[in-house]
Design an enzyme around this catalytic site. Structure first.
Site, PDB file in Angstrom:
ATOM      1  N   LYS A   8       0.729  -1.334   0.071  1.00 31.23           N
ATOM      2  CA  LYS A   8       0.014   0.065   0.090  1.00 31.23           C
ATOM      3  C   LYS A   8       0.792   1.390  -0.076  1.00 31.23           C
ATOM      4  O   LYS A   8       0.486   1.952  -0.466  1.00 31.23           O
ATOM      5  CB  LYS A   8      -0.913  -0.056   1.350  1.00 31.23           C
ATOM      6  CG  LYS A   8      -1.997  -1.147   1.114  1.00 31.23           C
ATOM      7  CD  LYS A   8      -2.854  -0.892   2.331  1.00 31.23           C
ATOM      8  CE  LYS A   8      -2.485  -1.359   3.785  1.00 31.23           C
ATOM      9  NZ  LYS A   8      -2.150  -2.769   3.884  1.00 31.23           N
ATOM     10  N   GLN A  51      -3.286  -2.302   7.472  1.00 37.36           N
ATOM     11  CA  GLN A  51      -3.724  -3.777   7.611  1.00 37.36           C
ATOM     12  C   GLN A  51      -4.368  -4.044   6.238  1.00 37.36           C
ATOM     13  O   GLN A  51      -4.021  -3.370   5.226  1.00 37.36           O
ATOM     14  CB  GLN A  51      -4.407  -4.084   8.651  1.00 37.36           C
ATOM     15  CG  GLN A  51      -3.449  -3.870  10.165  1.00 37.36           C
ATOM     16  CD  GLN A  51      -3.276  -2.473  10.757  1.00 37.36           C
ATOM     17  OE1 GLN A  51      -4.364  -1.688  10.761  1.00 37.36           O
ATOM     18  NE2 GLN A  51      -2.006  -2.114  11.025  1.00 37.36           N
TER      19      GLN A  51
END
Ligand code: IMP
Length: 450
Positions: A18, A250
């Site tokens: 990410k 996450q």
């Protein structure tokens, strides 16, 4: 007025890359905002071959034109934040007038980390960063928020209560302070932590209350210029027509509601969490990026249907360099799981996908993609399994031909070998979302935009 708010969410269990995708998208946004979690995240950005791992500060900080916000849904470890800010400042990153933290975010204290490490031994396999403990306090309404540091009497009262309950817990769980000191010296996951937190413990008082209070108040004073009502800040920015990117940490199946409970983190990692964790209403979110890795990894315990707990998995780990950015733990590795990807598309409302680490699969002859789960009797499962059912199912694979050639130099979709293109298109077809970005290496330029 149409507002431009995008969110970026990991699928399925974090570590999809990410950090790199936020870094790529950041040029199109004015602000980047973290909305949940804390220093359990480890977002890696590689620029000019230099690797930076961000645990708390949004990944947009490396783009001077952006402002970066730590939203109200976060749990913030002041000690880690200070360290991260010092490291970035030394590297020439400027924080003034472009870094903000919510006065409503909760604070992680040293006892949260110790208790997390004590409790997670052998069970959930948490990162040991005190995340669950800080969110526990928040839900029990005993938490301390960043803004409380400006109300000294109120802070002292809440601090005393949290401290007393933490010490009572430690004394009931550990026969002596030696057990805690041993934990700090030998069992904390990252090397620095023992020394970092050890100074707060002593034979005389277990946990040095005055020292912790003093140090936290000092840090809060240094941070004062960055602490504000980030809800008002973000709404004003949108009214000026600015674009905001909400950076998830996450992944979807670590979400406390939609993940594989209890093997989850303690926050809402999905798009819904982005709204609660920033104070921006859901209808403002127009673009939702899902970040998929071309295969699957997981750290910590819990179900993982396509896991390759064998030489195949070891090879993926080695070639993909799959070691936790926060804890250094070897990641569990396996094949792409389209059942999870499809579920994640539904839960998050994903509109665009970034597929990362396609280059890592270049060595595989025939690449398995899990398209369904099989029951013990060999029939396919129709519904999404309950957490306890994961032990009774096995993945049903479709085998796609590999491309067996390095793709890390490809910069256009047409440059990819035909079988690599087919792999991408097949994932698009199964999940029904367009793959707009393909990452073929850690560097910014190792990216294909479609
Ligand atoms: P916690 O968030 O430290 O409480 O850990 C709960 C679970 O989430 C454990 O399985 C962790 O390994 C996992 N986890 C937490 N943060 C991350 C992350 O950023 N990437 C991948 N896994 C994570």
């Amino acid at each position: 007025m149409n507002y431009h708010v995008s969110a970026l969410i990991g699928v399925p269990w974090g570590d999809e890359g990410k950090g790199k995708i936020v870094d790529l998208l950041a040029k199109n946004f004015n602000g980047v905002v973290r909305f949940q979690g804390g220093a359990n995240a480890g977002h890696t950005v590689v620029i000019n071959e230099k690797k930076t791992i961000l645990h708390l500060i949004p990944s947009g900080i490396l783009h001077p034109h952006t402002y970066n916000v730590m939203g109200n849904g976060m749990v913030i470890d002041f000690l880690t934040l200070k360290e991260e800010m010092d490291t970035l400042s030394a590297a020439g990153i400027n924080f003034a007038n472009r870094f903000y933290m919510s006065d409503q975010a909760h604070v992680i204290f040293p006892w949260h980390r110790i208790i997390d490490t004590l409790k997670s031994k052998g069970s959930l396999g948490t990162t040991g960063r005190g995340i669950g403990q800080a969110y526990e306090e928040k839900m029990r309404r005993t938490g301390i928020r960043v803004g409380d540091f400006s109300e000294r009497a109120y802070l002292q009262e809440r601090f005393d209560a949290q401290y007393a309950s933490a010490v009572a817990y430690l004394q009931s769980e550990c026969n002596s302070v030696e057990v805690v000191l041993d934990l700090l010296q030998n069992k904390m996951r990252d090397e620095k932590t023992g020394a970092h937190l050890g100074r707060f413990f002593s034979e005389q008082c277990w946990l040095d209350k005055e020292k912790i209070f003093k140090e936290y108040v000092e840090i809060a004073e240094q941070l004062q210029q960055y602490i504000c009502d980030t809800v008002a800040l973000l709404h004003k920015a949108l009214q000026r027509g600015e674009k905001i990117l909400l950076e998830g940490a996450q992944g979807t199946f670590l979400d406390v509601d939609h993940g594989m409970y209890p093997f989850v983190t303690s926050s809402n990692t999905i798009t819904g969490g982005a709204s609660a964790g920033t104070g921006l209403p859901p209808q403002y979110l127009t673009e939702i990026w899902g970040v998929f890795k071309a295969y699957t990894t997981r750290v910590g315990h819990g179900p993982f249907p396509t896991e390759q707990d064998n030489l195949g998995g070891e090879l993926l780990r080695k070639i993909g360099d799959e070691y936790g950015a926060t804890t250094g733990r070897p990641r569990r590795c396996g094949w792409f799981d389209a059942v999870l990807a499809k579920r994640a598309v539904l839960i998050n409302g994903i509109t665009d996908v970034a597929l990362t680490k396609l280059d890592v699969l270049s060595y595989v002859d025939r690449i398995p993609v899990c398209t369904a789960y099989e029951k013990e009797d060999g029939t396919l499962l129709e519904s999404f399994p309950k957490p306890y059912q994961f032990q009774q199912i096995k993945p049903h694979y479709e085998l796609l031909p590999g491309w067996k050639t390095d793709v890390s130099h490809c910069r256009n979709f047409a440059d990819l070998p035909e079988n690599a293109q087919k792999y991408v298109k097949r994932i698009e077809e199964i999940t029904s979302v367009p793959i707009k970005i393909i990452s073929v290496g850690p560097a910014r330029e190792q990216t294909i935009f479609r």
